[in-house]
Enzyme design. Structure first.
Site, PDB file in Angstrom:
ATOM      1  N   PHE A  11       0.824  -1.218   0.000  1.00 52.80           N
ATOM      2  CA  PHE A  11       0.000   0.000   0.000  1.00 52.80           C
ATOM      3  C   PHE A  11       0.861   1.273   0.000  1.00 52.80           C
ATOM      4  CE2 PHE A  11      -2.266   2.759   3.358  1.00 52.80           C
ATOM      5  CZ  PHE A  11      -2.798   3.614   2.397  1.00 52.80           C
ATOM      6  N   THR A 124       5.734   2.801  12.795  1.00 53.04           N
ATOM      7  CA  THR A 124       4.343   3.092  13.128  1.00 53.04           C
ATOM      8  C   THR A 124       4.218   3.708  14.523  1.00 53.04           C
ATOM      9  OG1 THR A 124       2.291   1.944  13.723  1.00 53.04           O
ATOM     10  CG2 THR A 124       4.258   0.630  13.784  1.00 53.04           C
ATOM     11  N   ASP A 125       3.111   4.415  14.750  1.00 54.93           N
ATOM     12  CA  ASP A 125       2.844   4.942  16.099  1.00 54.93           C
ATOM     13  C   ASP A 125       2.409   3.826  17.056  1.00 54.93           C
ATOM     14  OD1 ASP A 125       0.304   4.441  15.080  1.00 54.93           O
ATOM     15  OD2 ASP A 125      -0.501   6.443  15.482  1.00 54.93           O
ATOM     16  N   GLU A 126       2.123   2.628  16.507  1.00 61.02           N
ATOM     17  CA  GLU A 126       1.606   1.550  17.363  1.00 61.02           C
ATOM     18  C   GLU A 126       2.652   1.062  18.361  1.00 61.02           C
ATOM     19  OE1 GLU A 126      -0.974  -1.257  15.422  1.00 61.02           O
ATOM     20  OE2 GLU A 126      -1.437   0.145  13.814  1.00 61.02           O
ATOM     21  N   TYR A 150       2.255  -7.514  16.122  1.00 64.85           N
ATOM     22  CA  TYR A 150       2.676  -6.571  15.067  1.00 64.85           C
ATOM     23  C   TYR A 150       3.489  -5.424  15.667  1.00 64.85           C
ATOM     24  CZ  TYR A 150       2.391  -2.492  11.973  1.00 64.85           C
ATOM     25  OH  TYR A 150       2.700  -1.370  11.241  1.00 64.85           O
ATOM     26  N   SER A 151       2.909  -4.733  16.647  1.00 63.95           N
ATOM     27  CA  SER A 151       3.609  -3.544  17.159  1.00 63.95           C
ATOM     28  C   SER A 151       4.888  -3.931  17.900  1.00 63.95           C
ATOM     29  CB  SER A 151       2.689  -2.688  18.031  1.00 63.95           C
ATOM     30  OG  SER A 151       2.098  -3.430  19.057  1.00 63.95           O
ATOM     31  N   LYS A 154       7.512  -4.414  15.246  1.00 64.47           N
ATOM     32  CA  LYS A 154       7.954  -3.116  14.707  1.00 64.47           C
ATOM     33  C   LYS A 154       8.823  -2.383  15.741  1.00 64.47           C
ATOM     34  CE  LYS A 154       7.110  -1.278  11.310  1.00 64.47           C
ATOM     35  NZ  LYS A 154       7.722  -1.323   9.936  1.00 64.47           N
ATOM     36  N   LYS A 189      -7.989  -3.847   5.877  1.00 64.50           N
ATOM     37  CA  LYS A 189      -7.894  -2.794   6.885  1.00 64.50           C
ATOM     38  C   LYS A 189      -9.210  -2.011   6.908  1.00 64.50           C
ATOM     39  CE  LYS A 189      -3.305  -3.479   7.457  1.00 64.50           C
ATOM     40  NZ  LYS A 189      -2.146  -2.860   6.849  1.00 64.50           N
ATOM     41  N   HIS A 276      -7.236  -4.939  21.998  1.00 67.08           N
ATOM     42  CA  HIS A 276      -7.456  -3.800  21.087  1.00 67.08           C
ATOM     43  C   HIS A 276      -6.913  -2.491  21.678  1.00 67.08           C
ATOM     44  CE1 HIS A 276     -10.687  -1.919  18.213  1.00 67.08           C
ATOM     45  NE2 HIS A 276      -9.491  -1.388  18.046  1.00 67.08           N
TER      46      HIS A 276
END
Ligand code: NAD
Ligand code: TYD
Length: 335
Positions: A11, A124-126, A150-151, A154, A189, A276
């Site tokens: 993307f 990412t901000d995550e 994921y975060s 990263k 997404k 979440h």
């Protein structure tokens, strides 16, 4: 310049290649991408015949391949997008996230170090974790507190990139960006899933009560922020990039229903994502003050552009939604 772009068939990577070839038409781009489920050469039709663009299918976790590539080509710059990027997939199956996001990033760093190649890491901000409603937004000094596979992967990659700067002097920069949306967004997404489901007259699955908040940035603005950091950023520094555009998922859902002329009956409240993250928000003061970068596309304008793009590119998303995607969707939503 000769630039290695990793993950350029995804993307943001494909949007970045379009952005860069338009703005710097004499630069040479080598795009290294494994073509996972998220990589799609259809995203790059407009550039594939350019004489100064080359695509290489390959895995950044393949140490030998990465080493060979760097020994054969002299890059001036690496812009590293390649990653497993979807939180829900990381919950279902974290292994690929460790391989690509951590091992793959390390392979690139090790190879880049041999030639001391300038390295921009797209993050990412995550990595900063989850905010409550009244917490101040994330900035470059916010401690890392990742909460999904994921975060966490990263975050590990960010630490490795910084370690290569402090320990070995590799010239790096990092950007930690908020949620992107726009053309070529893979329809698993939130944004593209809801837009394409509504265009197909299908229901849209809102997790939990829909009160989670994301700070949305139009993808072209992310590309211009990375460009700005590459040209003007200070080596060794991190820049937080955001859209100044916090929306609850319910707010986004209402806007998209209105834009597509559908009613609330299309909403299906589904079981919440485990762990979440409630809210992400970026304080982008540093990049604004130091590099004079600000988002140029408002949320309303970006949303309209994005809906228009998905309306006009039905063949693109319909072919994705008819493939492996269906197995994933079934696993995720049970139907
Ligand atoms: P994406 O999932 O759409 O694309 C990832 C691309 O990387 C795909 O083309 C895929 O084939 C490729 N890839 C995956 N594993 C690979 C491997 N082992 N070797 C080579 N190529 C591989 O992701 P995206 O949304 O475009 O995100 C790009 C980067 O931006 C990621 O690093 C992500 O963490 C970061 N980011 C994304 C967002 C967002 O909102 N999407 C926000 C901030 C930061
Ligand atoms: P997503 O696009 O997966 O990005 P993030 O990496 O920020 O989680 O999800 C954005 C928000 O939308 C997040 O709060 C989860 C929510 N969401 C839904 O409510 N339904 C969905 O089907 C998806 C994919 C996400």
């Amino acid at each position: 310049m000769k630039i290695l772009i990793t993950g350029g068939a995804g993307f943001i990577g494909s949007n970045f290649i379009h952005y860069w070839t338009r703005k710097y038409p004499t630069d040479t781009i080598v795009n290294l991408d494994k073509l996972t489920y998220a990589g799609n050469l259809e995203n790059l039709r407009a550039v594939e015949k350019l004489p100064n663009y080359k695509f290489i299918q390959g895995d950044i976790a393949d140490e030998k391949l990465v080493e060979k590539l760097f020994s054969e080509e002299q890059f001036d710059l690496v812009v590293h997008f390649a990653a497993e990027s979807h939180v829900d997939r990381s919950i279902l199956d974290p292994d690929a996230f460790i391989q690509t996001n951590i091992v793959g990033t390390h392979n690139l760093l090790r190879a880049a170090l041999k030639s001391k190649t300038r390295f921009h890491h797209v993050s990412t901000d995550e990595v900063f974790g989850s905010l409550q409603k009244t917490d101040p937004a994330f900035n470059e000094k916010t401690p890392y507190d990742p909460r999904s596979p994921y975060s966490a992967s990263k975050a590990a990659s960010d630490h490795l990139v910084r370690a290569y700067f402090h320990t070995y002097g590799l010239p790096i920069t990092i950007s930690n960006c908020s949620n992107n949306y726009g053309p070529y967004h893979f329809p698993e997404k939130l944004f593209p899933l809801f837009i394409t489901n509504l265009l197909e007259d299908k229901k849209i699955p809102v997790y939990g009560d829909g009160t989670s908040v994301r700070d949305w940035l139009y993808v072209e603005d992310h590309c211009s922020a990375i460009d700005c950091i590459i040209r003007k950023g200070q080596i060794g520094e991190t820049y937080c990039v955001g859209g100044n555009s916090e929306k609850t998922n319910k707010e986004f859902t209402t806007k998209i229903l209105v834009l597509l002329g559908k009613g609330d009956e299309m909403i299906e409240y589904v079981t919440d994502r485990p762990g979440h993250d409630h809210r992400y928000a970026i304080d982008a003061t540093k990049i604004k003050n130091e590099l004079d970068w600000e988002p140029s596309v408002t949320f309303e304008e970006g949303l309209e552009r994005t809906v228009k793009w998905f309306r006009e590119n039905e063949a693109w998303w319909k072919s994705i939604k008819s493939g492996e995607y269906q197995d994933y969707y079934k696993k995720q939503y049970g139907k």
